[in-house]
Design an enzyme around this catalytic site. Structure first.
Site, PDB file in Angstrom:
ATOM      1  N   GLU A  68      45.857  42.317  39.630  1.00  0.00           N
ATOM      2  CA  GLU A  68      45.841  42.964  38.311  1.00  0.00           C
ATOM      3  C   GLU A  68      44.661  43.905  38.131  1.00  0.00           C
ATOM      4  O   GLU A  68      44.631  44.695  37.181  1.00  0.00           O
ATOM      5  CB  GLU A  68      45.850  41.898  37.203  1.00  0.00           C
ATOM      6  CG  GLU A  68      44.522  41.209  36.921  1.00  0.00           C
ATOM      7  CD  GLU A  68      44.142  40.119  37.920  1.00  0.00           C
ATOM      8  OE1 GLU A  68      43.115  39.449  37.682  1.00  0.00           O
ATOM      9  OE2 GLU A  68      44.880  39.922  38.914  1.00  0.00           O
ATOM     10  N   CYS A  90      43.151  34.167  43.096  1.00  0.00           N
ATOM     11  CA  CYS A  90      41.738  33.814  43.100  1.00  0.00           C
ATOM     12  C   CYS A  90      41.590  32.282  43.105  1.00  0.00           C
ATOM     13  O   CYS A  90      41.973  31.640  44.062  1.00  0.00           O
ATOM     14  CB  CYS A  90      41.007  34.481  41.933  1.00  0.00           C
ATOM     15  SG  CYS A  90      39.198  34.482  42.101  1.00  0.00           S
ATOM     16  N   HIS A 139      42.289  40.177  43.265  1.00  0.00           N
ATOM     17  CA  HIS A 139      42.952  40.245  41.961  1.00  0.00           C
ATOM     18  C   HIS A 139      43.935  41.412  41.949  1.00  0.00           C
ATOM     19  O   HIS A 139      43.519  42.565  41.781  1.00  0.00           O
ATOM     20  CB  HIS A 139      41.919  40.433  40.852  1.00  0.00           C
ATOM     21  CG  HIS A 139      41.092  39.217  40.588  1.00  0.00           C
ATOM     22  ND1 HIS A 139      41.449  38.269  39.652  1.00  0.00           N
ATOM     23  CD2 HIS A 139      39.941  38.786  41.148  1.00  0.00           C
ATOM     24  CE1 HIS A 139      40.537  37.307  39.636  1.00  0.00           C
ATOM     25  NE2 HIS A 139      39.611  37.597  40.537  1.00  0.00           N
TER      26      HIS A 139
END
Length: 216
Positions: free
Chosen positions: A200, A83, A198
């Site tokens: 995650e 990001c 992202h």
């Protein structure tokens, strides 16, 4: 599961808990550092980030992480920016003014278009799931961070109002489509990997991207 040592850079502008949890889930040994002085040599360096570019790049410089990032990349060992961690690699950002980036990759960070390609208003920030498509139809993802992913089938999670526009097309790995506009979703040059999305927060696809990074 893959075992790898990860140095995770904490400059105060990222959800470190979620990022660390995802990497540990994939078998990584995590070391979180809050200043360059405590970092030392890293097998793999990860720079996540959320929020405004200017605050992020200022914090990175104040903590000496800018030099750490450059030195690590020069060693040829794997690097991952996520990001804002991706955006800071570029020359500059226009977010809330003109702000100089690290200049490691040529290009600029620009606002996500507020109208779609049909001229209709669209929401900014771009929040949600979007499919990844090759930035260049002639470039295979084999051997890259996205190896094993199926174009247009791999959906990942985005939260951003600004995105990089690389100046060198060879750095562009994947895009997503938002309102018909191509948005840079991932870049890779040699040992430098970075994603606007992202991993995650991107479910099994995101975890597979992390596992791939751990195998580099």
């Amino acid at each position: 599961m893959t075992t790898a040592d990860i140095t995770l850079v904490d400059y105060g502008m990222a959800n470190m808990l979620n990022v660390a949890r995802a990497f540990r889930h994939c078998g990584a040994e995590i070391r979180v550092v809050e200043s360059a002085a405590e970092a030392g040599p890293a097998d793999r360096l990860v720079v996540p980030g959320v929020g405004a570019f200017e605050k992020s790049i200022r914090a990175v410089r104040e903590k000496g992480f800018d030099d750490l990032i450059r030195r690590h990349i020069e060693t040829g060992r794997p690097f991952l920016g996520v990001c804002v961690g991706m955006q800071m690699l570029f020359d500059a950002s226009e977010e809330f003014g003109e702000h100089e980036g690290l200049g490691i990759l040529p290009g600029r960070v620009e606002k996500v278009p507020a109208v779609d390609t049909a001229g209709e208003p669209q929401l900014v920030p771009h929040i949600g799931w979007s499919a990844l498509v090759p930035a260049d139809a002639q470039r295979s993802w084999e051997g890259t961070l996205l190896a094993g992913q199926q174009p247009a089938e791999a959906s990942v999670y985005f939260v951003h109002s600004f995105a990089a526009r690389p100046a060198d097309e060879r750095d562009m790995l994947a895009d997503c489509l938002y309102g018909g506009h191509r948005i840079c979703a991932a870049v890779q040059r040699d040992n430098i990997c970075a994603t606007q999305f992202h991993p995650e927060r991107s479910g099994e696809i995101g975890l597979s991207v992390i596992r791939r990074f751990l195998s580099l």
